[in-house]
Every structure is written in C-alpha cells, then in structure tokens.
Design an enzyme around this catalytic site. Structure first.
Site, PDB file in Angstrom:
ATOM      1  N   GLU A  75       0.844  -1.195   0.000  1.00 19.30           N
ATOM      2  CA  GLU A  75       0.000   0.000   0.000  1.00 19.30           C
ATOM      3  C   GLU A  75       0.874   1.237   0.000  1.00 19.30           C
ATOM      4  O   GLU A  75       2.007   1.214   0.429  1.00 19.30           O
ATOM      5  CB  GLU A  75      -0.846   0.064   1.281  1.00 19.30           C
ATOM      6  CG  GLU A  75      -2.058  -0.814   1.284  1.00 19.30           C
ATOM      7  CD  GLU A  75      -3.008  -0.441   2.430  1.00 19.30           C
ATOM      8  OE1 GLU A  75      -3.004   0.726   2.871  1.00 19.30           O
ATOM      9  OE2 GLU A  75      -3.747  -1.324   2.866  1.00 19.30           O
ATOM     10  N   HIS A 134      -4.995   6.410  -0.402  1.00 18.13           N
ATOM     11  CA  HIS A 134      -4.146   5.233  -0.251  1.00 18.13           C
ATOM     12  C   HIS A 134      -4.636   4.117  -1.148  1.00 18.13           C
ATOM     13  O   HIS A 134      -5.711   4.219  -1.744  1.00 18.13           O
ATOM     14  CB  HIS A 134      -4.028   4.808   1.216  1.00 18.13           C
ATOM     15  CG  HIS A 134      -5.237   4.115   1.776  1.00 18.13           C
ATOM     16  ND1 HIS A 134      -6.392   4.772   2.118  1.00 18.13           N
ATOM     17  CD2 HIS A 134      -5.462   2.808   2.050  1.00 18.13           C
ATOM     18  CE1 HIS A 134      -7.270   3.900   2.596  1.00 18.13           C
ATOM     19  NE2 HIS A 134      -6.740   2.694   2.566  1.00 18.13           N
ATOM     20  N   HIS A 143      -5.331  -0.034  -2.178  1.00 21.64           N
ATOM     21  CA  HIS A 143      -5.680  -1.377  -1.743  1.00 21.64           C
ATOM     22  C   HIS A 143      -5.237  -2.344  -2.844  1.00 21.64           C
ATOM     23  O   HIS A 143      -5.944  -2.511  -3.832  1.00 21.64           O
ATOM     24  CB  HIS A 143      -7.202  -1.512  -1.527  1.00 21.64           C
ATOM     25  CG  HIS A 143      -7.664  -0.962  -0.222  1.00 21.64           C
ATOM     26  ND1 HIS A 143      -8.982  -0.967   0.151  1.00 21.64           N
ATOM     27  CD2 HIS A 143      -6.982  -0.406   0.805  1.00 21.64           C
ATOM     28  CE1 HIS A 143      -9.102  -0.419   1.363  1.00 21.64           C
ATOM     29  NE2 HIS A 143      -7.898  -0.067   1.769  1.00 21.64           N
TER      30      HIS A 143
HETATM   31 ZN   LIG Z   1      -7.337   0.911   3.389  1.00 23.15          ZN
END
Ligand SMILES: [Zn+2]
Length: 123
Positions: free
Chosen positions: A25, A71, A73
C-alpha cells in the site's frame, strides 16, 4: 473550504502510485486549492504494510491545507477497512481509495464518516 473536485492529472498520479507501490500500500495526504484537490503530501513517519497504512498525525506540518488522504488497496477492494475509518475520521473531509488494477474506474472517495462521496474530475 469544501472539497468539490479532483484534478485529473493528480487522480492519474494516485492510480500510478498504486501500480508502482504494488503489492504494498501507499498512503499520502491530499492538498487542495479553491476546493480542488491538486497535490499530494508524502508524510514522513507513515508506516506501510501490505494490509494497513497509518499516519502519524503529529508529523503533518502546521499550516498545510489538508483535503484528506489517498491510499491504495492492492487487493482491489475499494471499501474502507476499520483502520481506514478511524484514519478518515481524524484527517480531513475527503478520502480516496485506489485499488488494483488501478485503471480510471479503480477508485472511490469517502467522507470522514466513511460514506461514499461524489468527486468531480476536472481535466
Ligand atoms: Zn485501506
């Protein structure tokens, strides 16, 4: 200032960052001008692993106009995790999750309560 839109070039960059950090990530803070998200701030001290990313809010420079966070995934799920929800609630009004395969539809925006939020894309 209300966030109403995101700059297309920045959105492309967020998706590209998802690809380049895969299978990990990444997490960045988002900055804005006149209600349009148009920049990212990498946060020193951000800890990243394959299933969670945490910000240390103390590390955010004072005076930054924070719109929210973005962010990735890597597993492609575009729903916020429990950890995401607690991060959302303490850091801005607009939170973007990008997921594998990181194409132009592989992202969602959420508000600080984790509810889906509509964000206009400006080219
Ligand atoms: Zn997350």
């Amino acid at each position: 200032m209300l966030v109403r839109a995101i700059d297309k070039e920045l959105l492309d960059l967020l998706l590209e960052m998802g690809k380049s950090s895969f299978p990990d990530e990444y997490l960045v803070m988002l900055g804005m001008e006149k209600g349009v998200i148009n920049m990212t701030y990498p946060i020193p001290g951000t800890s990243v692993s394959s299933d969670s990313a945490n910000i240390f809010m103390d590390m955010i420079p004072l005076g930054m106009r924070i719109a929210g966070t973005a962010h990735s995934h890597p597993n492609g799920c575009l729903l916020p995790s429990d950890a995401d929800l607690s991060t959302f609630s303490e850091s801005g009004q607009c939170h973007i999750i990008v997921g594998s395969p990181f194409d132009e539809t592989s992202w969602r925006c959420y508000d600080r309560n984790g509810n889906p939020k509509t964000l206009e894309v400006i080219t």
